[in-house]
Each structure stands twice: as structure tokens, then as C-alpha cells.
Design an enzyme around this catalytic site. Structure first.
Site, PDB file in Angstrom:
ATOM      1  N   HIS A  39      -2.189  10.671   1.042  1.00 53.76           N
ATOM      2  CA  HIS A  39      -2.367   9.325   0.498  1.00 53.76           C
ATOM      3  C   HIS A  39      -2.355   9.375  -1.036  1.00 53.76           C
ATOM      4  O   HIS A  39      -1.664   8.607  -1.691  1.00 53.76           O
ATOM      5  CB  HIS A  39      -3.690   8.750   1.018  1.00 53.76           C
ATOM      6  CG  HIS A  39      -3.876   7.305   0.698  1.00 53.76           C
ATOM      7  ND1 HIS A  39      -3.027   6.333   1.150  1.00 53.76           N
ATOM      8  CD2 HIS A  39      -4.815   6.671  -0.034  1.00 53.76           C
ATOM      9  CE1 HIS A  39      -3.435   5.154   0.717  1.00 53.76           C
ATOM     10  NE2 HIS A  39      -4.522   5.338  -0.008  1.00 53.76           N
TER      11      HIS A  39
ATOM     12  N   GLU B 102       0.826  -1.219   0.000  1.00 51.16           N
ATOM     13  CA  GLU B 102       0.000   0.000   0.000  1.00 51.16           C
ATOM     14  C   GLU B 102       0.855   1.262   0.000  1.00 51.16           C
ATOM     15  O   GLU B 102       1.709   1.448   0.876  1.00 51.16           O
ATOM     16  CB  GLU B 102      -0.913  -0.006   1.241  1.00 51.16           C
ATOM     17  CG  GLU B 102      -1.911   1.128   1.223  1.00 51.16           C
ATOM     18  CD  GLU B 102      -2.900   1.078   2.374  1.00 51.16           C
ATOM     19  OE1 GLU B 102      -2.791   0.185   3.237  1.00 51.16           O
ATOM     20  OE2 GLU B 102      -3.773   1.965   2.414  1.00 51.16           O
TER      21      GLU B 102
ATOM     22  N   ASP C 213       5.071 -14.358  11.351  1.00 54.67           N
ATOM     23  CA  ASP C 213       3.736 -14.787  10.937  1.00 54.67           C
ATOM     24  C   ASP C 213       2.726 -13.667  11.219  1.00 54.67           C
ATOM     25  O   ASP C 213       2.286 -13.490  12.350  1.00 54.67           O
ATOM     26  CB  ASP C 213       3.399 -16.066  11.722  1.00 54.67           C
ATOM     27  CG  ASP C 213       2.038 -16.626  11.392  1.00 54.67           C
ATOM     28  OD1 ASP C 213       1.223 -15.917  10.779  1.00 54.67           O
ATOM     29  OD2 ASP C 213       1.784 -17.780  11.770  1.00 54.67           O
TER      30      ASP C 213
ATOM     31  N   LYS D 205      -6.549  -0.700  11.954  1.00 57.89           N
ATOM     32  CA  LYS D 205      -6.041  -1.128  10.637  1.00 57.89           C
ATOM     33  C   LYS D 205      -4.812  -0.277  10.272  1.00 57.89           C
ATOM     34  O   LYS D 205      -3.817  -0.783   9.759  1.00 57.89           O
ATOM     35  CB  LYS D 205      -7.148  -0.974   9.585  1.00 57.89           C
ATOM     36  CG  LYS D 205      -6.763  -1.444   8.199  1.00 57.89           C
ATOM     37  CD  LYS D 205      -6.100  -0.374   7.363  1.00 57.89           C
ATOM     38  CE  LYS D 205      -5.725  -0.882   5.986  1.00 57.89           C
ATOM     39  NZ  LYS D 205      -4.820  -0.002   5.253  1.00 57.89           N
TER      40      LYS D 205
HETATM   41  P1  HMG Z   1       4.131  15.412   3.399  1.00 55.10           P
HETATM   42  O1  HMG Z   1       4.098  16.361   4.529  1.00 55.10           O
HETATM   43  O2  HMG Z   1       3.498  15.802   2.122  1.00 55.10           O
HETATM   44  O3  HMG Z   1       5.626  14.971   3.131  1.00 55.10           O
HETATM   45  O4  HMG Z   1       3.519  14.036   3.900  1.00 55.10           O
HETATM   46  P2  HMG Z   1       6.872  15.864   2.768  1.00 55.10           P
HETATM   47  O5  HMG Z   1       7.023  15.785   1.275  1.00 55.10           O
HETATM   48  O6  HMG Z   1       6.810  17.193   3.419  1.00 55.10           O
HETATM   49  O7  HMG Z   1       8.058  15.019   3.454  1.00 55.10           O
HETATM   50  C1  HMG Z   1       8.171  14.914   4.861  1.00 55.10           C
HETATM   51  C2  HMG Z   1       8.714  13.540   5.201  1.00 55.10           C
HETATM   52  O8  HMG Z   1       7.693  12.542   4.951  1.00 55.10           O
HETATM   53  C3  HMG Z   1       9.900  13.093   4.394  1.00 55.10           C
HETATM   54  O9  HMG Z   1      11.106  13.599   4.928  1.00 55.10           O
HETATM   55  C4  HMG Z   1       9.811  11.599   4.545  1.00 55.10           C
HETATM   56  O10 HMG Z   1      10.253  11.200   5.805  1.00 55.10           O
HETATM   57  C5  HMG Z   1       8.312  11.371   4.422  1.00 55.10           C
HETATM   58  P3  HMG Z   1      12.435  13.628   3.984  1.00 55.10           P
HETATM   59  O11 HMG Z   1      12.678  12.249   3.477  1.00 55.10           O
HETATM   60  O12 HMG Z   1      12.107  14.583   2.847  1.00 55.10           O
HETATM   61  O13 HMG Z   1      13.492  14.112   4.905  1.00 55.10           O
HETATM   62  N1  HMG Z   1       7.960  11.243   2.994  1.00 55.10           N
HETATM   63  C6  HMG Z   1       8.368  10.248   2.186  1.00 55.10           C
HETATM   64  N2  HMG Z   1       9.147   9.179   2.402  1.00 55.10           N
HETATM   65  C7  HMG Z   1       9.358   8.344   1.352  1.00 55.10           C
HETATM   66  N3  HMG Z   1       8.858   8.554   0.121  1.00 55.10           N
HETATM   67  C8  HMG Z   1       8.073   9.612  -0.125  1.00 55.10           C
HETATM   68  C9  HMG Z   1       7.815  10.510   0.925  1.00 55.10           C
HETATM   69  N4  HMG Z   1       7.087  11.635   1.010  1.00 55.10           N
HETATM   70  C10 HMG Z   1       7.195  12.064   2.290  1.00 55.10           C
HETATM   71  N5  HMG Z   1       7.576   9.776  -1.352  1.00 55.10           N
HETATM   72  C11 HMG Z   1       2.680  11.840   3.866  1.00 55.10           C
HETATM   73  C12 HMG Z   1       3.127  13.039   3.021  1.00 55.10           C
HETATM   74  C13 HMG Z   1       2.078  10.808   2.944  1.00 55.10           C
HETATM   75  C14 HMG Z   1       3.905  11.247   4.552  1.00 55.10           C
HETATM   76  C15 HMG Z   1       1.671  12.339   4.933  1.00 55.10           C
HETATM   77  O14 HMG Z   1       0.605  12.968   4.300  1.00 55.10           O
HETATM   78  C16 HMG Z   1       1.144  11.213   5.799  1.00 55.10           C
HETATM   79  O15 HMG Z   1       1.784  10.785   6.734  1.00 55.10           O
HETATM   80  N6  HMG Z   1      -0.095  10.766   5.513  1.00 55.10           N
HETATM   81  C17 HMG Z   1      -0.689   9.615   6.203  1.00 55.10           C
HETATM   82  C18 HMG Z   1      -0.663   8.486   5.251  1.00 55.10           C
HETATM   83  C19 HMG Z   1      -1.173   7.209   5.848  1.00 55.10           C
HETATM   84  O16 HMG Z   1      -1.528   7.105   6.985  1.00 55.10           O
HETATM   85  N7  HMG Z   1      -1.178   6.192   5.010  1.00 55.10           N
HETATM   86  C20 HMG Z   1      -1.640   4.873   5.387  1.00 55.10           C
HETATM   87  C21 HMG Z   1      -2.625   4.403   4.398  1.00 55.10           C
HETATM   88  S1  HMG Z   1      -4.203   5.099   4.758  1.00 55.10           S
HETATM   89  C22 HMG Z   1      -4.823   3.855   5.785  1.00 55.10           C
HETATM   90  O17 HMG Z   1      -4.890   2.734   5.376  1.00 55.10           O
HETATM   91  C23 HMG Z   1      -5.026   4.031   7.240  1.00 55.10           C
HETATM   92  C24 HMG Z   1      -6.083   4.939   7.800  1.00 55.10           C
HETATM   93  O18 HMG Z   1      -7.389   4.652   7.338  1.00 55.10           O
HETATM   94  C25 HMG Z   1      -5.980   4.698   9.281  1.00 55.10           C
HETATM   95  C26 HMG Z   1      -6.897   5.543  10.094  1.00 55.10           C
HETATM   96  O19 HMG Z   1      -8.000   5.876   9.630  1.00 55.10           O
HETATM   97  O20 HMG Z   1      -6.498   5.831  11.262  1.00 55.10           O
HETATM   98  C27 HMG Z   1      -5.755   6.334   7.442  1.00 55.10           C
END
Ligand code: HMG
Length: 432
Positions: free
Chosen positions: A387, A85, A290, A274
Site C-alpha cells: 500500500h 485510492e 449507481d 470494504k
Molecule cells: P508487488 O508484489 O510489490 O508488485 O505488489 P510487483 O511490483 O511485483 O508487480 C506485480 C504486479 O502487480 C504487476 O505486474 C502489476 O500487475 C501489479 P506487471 O504489470 O509488472 O506485469 N502492480 C502494478 N500495477 C500498476 N501499477 C503499479 C503496480 N505495481 C504492481 N505501480 C501490490 C504490490 C500493491 C500490488 C501488492 O502489495 C498488493 O496487492 N497489495 C494489496 C493492496 C490493497 O489491497 N490495496 C487496497 C487498499 S487497502 C484497503 O483499503 C483494503 C483493506 O483494508 C481490505 C482488507 O483489510 O481486507 C486492505
């Protein structure tokens, strides 16, 4: 149309693929190419993968990513994560980076006891069974010595065996409820072997000493391990939560409220947890453990008070924000895939060869970090922004975007919100 087959397991790999194509994929012209393009050219490595499971026809790839900058008990880790994901690894990395300057993650292993049970029935008096159990208990442990002696040398083994009377819930039903310390092994084989030996001894001795027959129903470990528990926590002054345009007080209060909602509302708790499992499963999988066992045990723990609830908790006290989680985790760093799968070995090396207690702490941190990142997005920008930013590449790949198209579109979405339809529109605009 599906067909039944006998002796499928005895066919060679090529014969299995031919059967599969003839019976299920005859319309798919390049089915064989798709299956074989994932084979490893190193035949020994391919054979190793073939033999992990049964009836193997190909390899199913998942990406292995790494999330750097985790400070756990003052030590820096880069955490390997295997997951399909998008945005999970980025979210973990972002949370790690956030907390590295705010004291990092603090963790503690609370207990490491694992459980196994021999389930049996006895139609006679409980008092007879109780007396018999007192007499036979030491022999149960003695007869298991050939299985336990190496584990005992390392400091583990059988901790206790209890007789449990479950006849109020099910007629004639009893258990030998045993606890084990399995150190760095996940312990499934060790525990199951001990249990099967207990059952053998118990039944044999019962035949001579009890007036009624004991019927052993089954002997199996439990994946519910509430006494194999780890805690992970982050905390800082509320004002240190400040970032860019985020007001720390509002953020902390909203965050705590979001956690409280997950504590009392099962519909929310399931999604909340989740998100935690996004982090946990990814590290469990990368380290060859596992994840089904871990999932089952953790969700049972989330419902331990009678209602499914949040695994994490948060509070603000005296200006300090604290966010924590306690979860059961039975993990191994020896045995199983850990010594077989080259990438699992590498993942453990990336983590500096943790023992199982250290791995429990790392996995718990990955879960807590994931939840922090998700809640941070949910309570500020909303989840879709980040996301979808991460999902952009998947959408571009779905539309077979060229490298040139990708570069243009990524540039465009640096200043525009990513939605599926906006990406499709952008591709169409370029292609017109
Ligand atoms: P952002 O602020 O746009 O990121 O966040 P940024 O571009 O400012 O970068 C900040 C840092 O984020 C980076 O630091 C990285 O550490 C990381 P740097 O490397 O530049 O020093 N980062 C990345 N690392 C690797 N590859 C990338 C990348 N981009 C940023 N391409 C971010 C963007 C997606 C991180 C933020 O919006 C976030 O944390 N969102 C949450 C996403 C999430 O939870 N995803 C899980 C799937 S959704 C789900 O299934 C669960 C859920 O339903 C659970 C719930 O409801 O509680 C949400």
C-alpha cells in the site's frame, strides 16, 4: 460563517460561483481559478457535465485506471476502474495476473429479478383486501402496459405482483411487492413508473370496491436485490498457489482462516468487505452505474443471516483451494450515464460492450480479485508494504517533490520500506 440564500438555483453558474466565493471562500485568493481550472475547454462537453447534476460549479476529477490480464470464463478483459485510492488498481492487476495462469475467474449469473414496492395502509379487514387484490391484479398489469410494452418486446417486464401483509410489524401496513426483469437497463425509472401506475390504479379501484380507504404512502424500487445475483470464483490445486518464498499449504490455510474470521467477526467483516467494494465501486463508477445503490444492496446482503458477515468464502477440499463470492448487483449497460458520459462509453468499449449480465460478472470478479490481493498481502507481508509502495507518489506530491527528487527517492525505496516518516526523511536529506 454560513448564510442562508433563496433562489440560488435560479442564478447563473457565474453568479453561483460569485456567491460561493463571497460567502464561503473570501479568504481564498485564487478560489475562482481553482474552480475554473477544472472546466473543460470544449464548451459542449462542459455543459454536458454541468447538466448531470444541479448547481454545478466545477468538475471533480477522479482518475480512470485500467487493470489488465483478467481471464473471465476464458475470455481476456482489461477492466476500467475509477477510484481515488492508491494500490487498488495495482492490487486488482496483480490478482488478475496471478489467476490468469491458474484457470482464471469463473462466473455465473444466478438470477436477474429486481424488486419494487407500493407501500400503503388499509384500516379494514385483510380478507377484504385479499379478495380485492385478486380481482384488481390483472388490471394493475394492464394499466401499466403503455410503460411496459417496449420492455416486453425486448423480453422483460413485470414478472409478478404480490400483496404482502406487514401488519404484524406495523399497524395497517401492506405492500404491493412487485418483481421485474429489466434486461440491460438498471431499471430504476422503469420500475418506479410501473409502481406509480400500480398505486394509481390500486387506489382508484379501491375507492369503488373496498369499504375502507387505501392510503398510498409511497411507491419506490428496492435497492436490495437478493434475486439479482452473480457468483464469481477462482480455484486451483493448493500447490499451484506457490510463489517466490510463499509456501502454498501455509498460505492456503492462513488465507482460509482469514476469510473465516471475516465470516464470524463483524469488525473484521466490514473492513474485509470494504476491500471488496474497492474493486466493485471502481468498476461500477467507471461504467456509469449507481455505486450508492450497489453499496446499499451488497451490505444488506452481507447481513442477510442476521449478522454482518464476509461476502467472500474460501475452502480447501481434496487439495483444491476455492475462493468465491455471491453478491447482488443491479447494473445497467444502457440508459443513464452509459449513453451520456464519453468516458463511460469508452469504459464499456474497453470491456467489449458487455450486456448487463456480463457486466455483473466483470464487477463481481473485480471485487473478488481485490479481496484476494488484500488478503494475500495481509496474511503474508502485511498491507502496509504494498500500500505504501503505491502511496509513495502521493506523499512526494504532498511535498511538491521535483522530478529529480522523485527519481532519486523512488530508487531509494526500491530497497527500503516506505513509511510516511521515511519518505519525509529522504526528502529532507536530498534537500539539505
Ligand atoms: P508487488 O508484489 O510489490 O508488485 O505488489 P510487483 O511490483 O511485483 O508487480 C506485480 C504486479 O502487480 C504487476 O505486474 C502489476 O500487475 C501489479 P506487471 O504489470 O509488472 O506485469 N502492480 C502494478 N500495477 C500498476 N501499477 C503499479 C503496480 N505495481 C504492481 N505501480 C501490490 C504490490 C500493491 C500490488 C501488492 O502489495 C498488493 O496487492 N497489495 C494489496 C493492496 C490493497 O489491497 N490495496 C487496497 C487498499 S487497502 C484497503 O483499503 C483494503 C483493506 O483494508 C481490505 C482488507 O483489510 O481486507 C486492505
Amino acid at each position: 460563517m454560513s448564510v442562508l440564500v433563496s433562489g440560488f438555483s435560479k442564478l447563473s453558474k457565474t453568479e453561483k460561483i460569485d456567491w460561493l466565493i463571497k460567502n464561503h471562500l473570501s479568504d481564498q485568493k485564487n478560489a475562482k481559478d481553482i474552480l475554473t481550472q477544472y472546466w473543460n475547454s470544449d464548451q459542449k462537453l462542459q455543459q454536458l457535465h454541468d447538466e448531470f447534476i444541479e448547481n454545478t460549479v466545477s468538475n471533480y476529477y477522479l482518475p480512470l485506471g485500467v487493470a489488465p490480464n483478467f481471464v473471465i470464463n476464458d475470455k481476456i478483459y482489461t477492466i476500467p476502474m475509477t477510484i481515488e485510492e492508491s494500490s487498488v488498481v495495482a492490487a486488482a492487476s496483480k490478482a488478475a495476473k496471478f489467476w490468469q495462469t491458474r484457470g482464471g475467474f469463473k462466473t455465473k449469473v444466478i438470477a436477474t429479478n429486481k424488486i419494487g414496492q407500493v407501500h400503503f395502509t388499509y384500516p379494514g379487514a385483510f380478507s377484504d383486501l385479499e379478495d380485492f387484490f385478486k380481482n384488481v391484479k390483472s388490471k394493475l398489469i394492464l394499466d401499466a402496459k403503455p410503460i411496459t410494452k417496449n420492455m416486453e418486446k425486448r423480453g422483460g417486464g413485470i414478472l409478478d405482483i404480490q400483496l404482502k401483509n406487514k401488519t404484524k410489524a406495523l399497524d395497517n401496513y401492506y405492500q404491493l411487492h412487485a418483481t421485474f426483469e429489466t434486461l440491460d437497463a438498471m431499471g430504476a425509472n422503469f420500475i418506479n413508473s410501473c409502481l406509480e401506475q400500480f398505486a394509481k390504479t390500486f387506489k382508484a379501484e379501491a375507492e369503488a370496491m373496498l369499504p375502507m380507504p387505501v392510503t398510498v404512502i409511497m411507491s419506490i424500487l428496492s435497492n436490495y436485490v437478493p434475486e439479482c445475483l452473480v457468483r464469481a470464483e477462482v480455484s486451483c490445486n493448493v500447490e499451484d498457489l506457490a510463489e517466490k518464498d510463499i509456501d502454498p499449504n501455509t498460505f492456503a490455510e492462513t488465507f482460509v482462516q482469514a476469510v473465516k474470521i471475516a465470516e464470524i467477526e463483524p469488525y473484521r467483516a466490514v473492513t474485509h468487505n470494504k476491500g471488496i467494494m474497492n474493486g466493485i465501486d471502481a468498476v461500477v463508477l467507471a461504467t456509469g452505474n449507481d455505486f450508492r445503490a450497489v453499496e446499499a444492496g451488497i451490505h444488506a446482503y452481507a447481513a442477510k443471516d442476521g449478522q454482518y458477515s464476509s461476502l467472500t468464502h474460501a475452502k480447501i477440499e481434496n487439495g483444491i483451494f476455492t475462493f468465491w463470492m455471491e453478491i447482488p448487483l443491479a447494473l445497467g449497460t444502457v440508459g443513464g450515464l452509459t449513453s451520456l458520459h464519453p468516458l463511460v462509453k469508452l469504459a464499456l468499449q474497453i470491456l467489449d460492450q458487455p450486456n448487463s449480465k456480463q457486466l455483473m460478472q466483470i464487477v463481481a470478479v473485480a471485487g473478488l480479485a481485490q479481496n484476494f490481493a488484500a488478503l494475500r498481502s495481509l496474511t503474508t507481508t502485511g498491507i502496509q508494504e504494498g500500500h505504501m509502495k503505491m502511496h509513495l507518489m502521493n506523499i512526494l506530491n504532498q511535498f511538491n517533490a521535483t522530478e529529480n527528487e522523485k527519481t532519486q527517492i523512488i530508487e531509494h525505496f526500491k530497497t527500503n520500506i516506505v513509511t510516511h516518516s521515511a519518505v519525509v526523511e529522504a526528502i529532507e536529506n536530498i534537500r539539505q
